[in-house]
Design a protein around this motif. Sequence first.
Motif, mmCIF file in Angstrom:
data_model
loop_
_atom_site.group_PDB
_atom_site.id
_atom_site.type_symbol
_atom_site.label_atom_id
_atom_site.label_comp_id
_atom_site.label_asym_id
_atom_site.label_seq_id
_atom_site.Cartn_x
_atom_site.Cartn_y
_atom_site.Cartn_z
ATOM 1 N N LYS A 86 -14.683 77.616 70.562
ATOM 2 C CA LYS A 86 -15.120 75.666 71.119
ATOM 3 C C LYS A 86 -16.644 76.249 70.340
ATOM 4 O O LYS A 86 -17.084 77.373 70.393
ATOM 5 N N LEU A 87 -17.620 75.821 69.003
ATOM 6 C CA LEU A 87 -19.090 75.731 68.726
ATOM 7 C C LEU A 87 -20.134 75.274 69.851
ATOM 8 O O LEU A 87 -19.762 74.081 70.064
ATOM 9 N N SER A 88 -20.736 76.087 70.032
ATOM 10 C CA SER A 88 -21.784 75.372 71.135
ATOM 11 C C SER A 88 -22.587 74.825 69.649
ATOM 12 O O SER A 88 -22.559 74.874 68.709
ATOM 13 N N ASP A 146 -11.815 78.457 74.667
ATOM 14 C CA ASP A 146 -12.243 78.807 74.888
ATOM 15 C C ASP A 146 -13.745 78.504 73.273
ATOM 16 O O ASP A 146 -14.557 77.735 73.094
ATOM 17 N N GLU A 203 -24.531 76.605 68.173
ATOM 18 C CA GLU A 203 -24.644 77.402 66.960
ATOM 19 C C GLU A 203 -24.479 76.875 65.817
ATOM 20 O O GLU A 203 -24.263 76.873 64.726
ATOM 21 N N ARG A 241 -14.779 79.998 63.929
ATOM 22 C CA ARG A 241 -14.676 80.698 64.789
ATOM 23 C C ARG A 241 -14.118 81.759 64.531
ATOM 24 O O ARG A 241 -14.429 83.253 64.188
ATOM 25 N N ARG A 262 -22.854 67.649 64.382
ATOM 26 C CA ARG A 262 -21.913 66.993 65.378
ATOM 27 C C ARG A 262 -20.904 67.605 65.670
ATOM 28 O O ARG A 262 -19.756 67.456 66.005
ATOM 29 N N GLU A 263 -20.187 66.811 64.151
ATOM 30 C CA GLU A 263 -18.199 67.128 63.849
ATOM 31 C C GLU A 263 -18.000 68.452 64.061
ATOM 32 O O GLU A 263 -16.592 68.816 63.899
ATOM 33 N N ARG A 308 -13.557 71.914 68.751
ATOM 34 C CA ARG A 308 -12.913 71.226 70.517
ATOM 35 C C ARG A 308 -11.358 70.926 70.097
ATOM 36 O O ARG A 308 -10.957 71.235 71.130
ATOM 37 N N ALA A 317 -28.732 68.586 72.688
ATOM 38 C CA ALA A 317 -28.101 68.394 72.476
ATOM 39 C C ALA A 317 -28.012 66.827 72.476
ATOM 40 O O ALA A 317 -26.689 65.793 71.300
ATOM 41 N N HIS A 335 -20.975 82.389 77.015
ATOM 42 C CA HIS A 335 -20.227 82.161 78.236
ATOM 43 C C HIS A 335 -18.758 81.801 78.345
ATOM 44 O O HIS A 335 -18.124 80.368 77.990
ATOM 45 N N SER A 336 -18.325 82.436 77.166
ATOM 46 C CA SER A 336 -16.962 82.350 76.527
ATOM 47 C C SER A 336 -15.853 82.695 77.598
ATOM 48 O O SER A 336 -16.464 83.891 77.997
ATOM 49 N N MET A 365 -17.441 68.978 67.016
ATOM 50 C CA MET A 365 -15.705 68.242 67.902
ATOM 51 C C MET A 365 -14.893 68.938 66.717
ATOM 52 O O MET A 365 -13.215 69.005 67.672
ATOM 53 N N PRO A 379 -20.437 83.628 72.039
ATOM 54 C CA PRO A 379 -21.290 83.219 72.616
ATOM 55 C C PRO A 379 -21.243 83.829 74.557
ATOM 56 O O PRO A 379 -19.806 84.279 74.943
#
Lengths: 504, 504
Positions: B406-408, B403, B411, B339, B367-368, B374, B479, B397-398, B371, B395
Amino acid sequence: MPPPSPPKLKRTLYTGTFVSTPTPSSLEVLEDYAIAVDEEGVLSERVQIDLSEEGSERDLEKWVKKNWDGWEWVDGGMGVGKGKGKGKGRGRWWFPGFVDTHIHASQYLNVGIFGKTTLLDWLNTYTFPLESSLSSLTKARRVYSACVSRTLSHGTTTASYYATKHVASTNLLADICLEKGQRAFIGRVCMDNDLNPDHLRDESPEQAVQDTKATIAHIDSVDPSHALVTPIITPRFVPSCSSSLLSGLGALAKETDLPIQTHLSENTNEIALVRRLFPSHDSYSHVYDTHGLLTPKTVLAHCVHLSPEERTLLKKRGSSVSHCPVSNTSISSGLCPVRQLLDDGIDVGLGTDVSGGYSASILVAAREAAMVSRTLAAVAPEAPPLSGAGSEVLPEHSTNARDRKKLSVEECLHLATRGGAKCLGLEGKVGGFEVGMQWDAQLVALDDADGGDGDGPGGVGDEGPVELWGEETWGDKVAKWMFCGDDRCTKRVFVRGRLVHERR
Amino acid sequence: MPPPSPPKLKRTLYTGTFVSTPTPSSLEVLEDYAIAVDEEGVLSERVQIDLSEEGSERDLEKWVKKNWDGWEWVDGGMGVGKGKGKGKGRGRWWFPGFVDTHIHASQYLNVGIFGKTTLLDWLNTYTFPLESSLSSLTKARRVYSACVSRTLSHGTTTASYYATKHVASTNLLADICLEKGQRAFIGRVCMDNDLNPDHLRDESPEQAVQDTKATIAHIDSVDPSHALVTPIITPRFVPSCSSSLLSGLGALAKETDLPIQTHLSENTNEIALVRRLFPSHDSYSHVYDTHGLLTPKTVLAHCVHLSPEERTLLKKRGSSVSHCPVSNTSISSGLCPVRQLLDDGIDVGLGTDVSGGYSASILVAAREAAMVSRTLAAVAPEAPPLSGAGSEVLPEHSTNARDRKKLSVEECLHLATRGGAKCLGLEGKVGGFEVGMQWDAQLVALDDADGGDGDGPGGVGDEGPVELWGEETWGDKVAKWMFCGDDRCTKRVFVRGRLVHERR
């Protein structure tokens, strides 16, 4: 009506290579062995196969006929006589079935969907609405059937399930496990306070206990000896339960001597909420303890943020921990210090925690346990272990405090099998290949990149996710399986001697 | 001798649902579209399909025949007319091919094997011995063929490869990519100082540059316009290179205007080693910069531990970062603050970093990446962004600093496609579905748990790893693919209009 009992087993001889983790840091590889399993699904004998002349498939057949006449025979692909030990057999082995110590069958439909939530908003956004809908038996049948089939296909021979508050669909889950042959613990989920949504809230503590008893009675009727399916007392977690409910379930556990499962110390907001709800208690763990819910038969999921005092309490009570690394990372709960728990002498198993965790596979949980431990080694400061705790979990190749945090492949697979078995009171019964244990096993097969003879195409077909090149040690093969493998590598799964999954 | 040129393409119409990420935080879903691809593999037209009456497969056929007579037609499974939109089509879509910005083809054989090592001992224990053995063309052919086939099967349409120091086998890798049809950057690895093992050490800086030129010449002869395969200048990393070699490669980059790839700031011990080797330089990044190796065409793998000054320098030079989350976690390098890099306006793509990373799949890397972001949100303290950097990656919704880390899903998939394309100078050419771009695409198919009509068995066969239940939004489906999917979901892969992988 109870499902029909499974057909009587035939006594069967299994041959091939048997790999397991008798201790946390050891990998036992029994090449060219035979294991005899009796009509009850119990290992009755284990012998090394000694073919006098150079081995061949034909010789093995003769040996079986001569020594085990009248037995069924299942060959796991021995390493002998096929292309000088480089044949198909070198990438095939029997492995103990996996034990999933924490999985919400009721959330299976949601795997992979969690956005950027953390525990409390994740519950409200994704989980409670789905669980509410499982009051429908039609829907419950679809979701539970798929969940049990899927976990079996991943090699999970034992699962400790959370269903929902609904008795009928919870009982259905027990029936489905019996029917499909999965060893299971079935928890009717108790949650009675005002923080729960209307549709999922128990009417009263008494009703919640009553409903739990209804599920226990059902399971007692369909599997009286709990040979395969066992009820497990399941308060959702402290933030969902009144003190009366927790007391009621503690009393029920004492009365029935049944196991208990719940959640503990997953997320910092959750911990703060518990502090507000039970201000007079020393800690989150202490709330369970004062309500009689920390017993040697209690499995506590997560335990990411325990204080030293809480770890001491868990150790004292003999309660165990279900480590759910995929879930903890997915919903940003934190990094569970597994090495510390093991150093403290607390029993640890692995959980998929579907659907906080996006995967129903314990192989993936083992992989992520390794990854989380490596992240801890990279980022977290050192905390002192409790005094006087066991040191046998120290792997020999640890060189310093950071490296010690890392879990080896053997340790992760030990957690996935024997570790989980011990948490669920199945120590000595499943998780390994000793005589007297039950035949809960999976046949693992990695495909050869080139047929093993070094002159193949080296290409990729539909065979599987792992390639072997002929240079790997057994340790390498098992590592490739854990990090690169998936359900395609699990060809057959047995529970208590019964074939419960087969991949064609 | 150069491999034969691929057969001339037929102009082809692709129909179905087209999903992509035009911006980092958006998912574009074009349902019932048709995309026309010309003989050069370039998207020439993109139209919505409007079937006047209620759709059916038969109507689509008529529409194609009427409007696109004489074109080849490949249907990706439209959502129309099959069980009222609940049919097979609802789980199928076209997605841009993946871009792997960092992969060591030469280490492919070792995926999954890394023990508890970190970077420097990992190189000596596992990597250098393997790379040495790739002087053998026979072995190189096996390993490279398998690596290219495998990555294609994972939907990787572009890969930026490290080979080894060996010219002949590096050239072979280029030939194999051309033959199998993968878009690739091919790096002959340069490493000349005493810290390298004897068998992998370049004789001199001059020889290393000469050998790099030999690979450039070979690629110029087999793909003169670099339509598919491009040479990339590849100093291994600072700890492997003399100052003369770095200068020589910097000059070569200037002379040829070719891209550059190397490693930067992966591991704290590595950074300390660079400080000892180049004590007069401000930072690791500064070493590359003073040798002319930080250009807008430079891709820097890892960048886990950059200082604010180094980030400013990268931004100024326009160099980009290959984020390799699986590798960073596997060998305990640390958590890359993606980020922060994005906030700074630095271009970021994803790399598998085989075999520091255990998976050759960019889907797994995506995926990772989610993770790791997060985990960062859960554990790491906040660092301020550089001033004046782009805010479009925020994004909507940050809600707070944690938060934001976190990558959506969108993203992560943007990094896996357009993000990587931009790093490698392919912006506007691959990574999306706009007219004028090349047809580098994969057909994704998730299997229905129950045929989509709600009365199926809800069971599991050999179909695939993902189940759909009929309740998922497009965001949910994507997702589920990113978190639960694997190569079984990638049914067909095209590069520049050519079919390069098909799963039966």
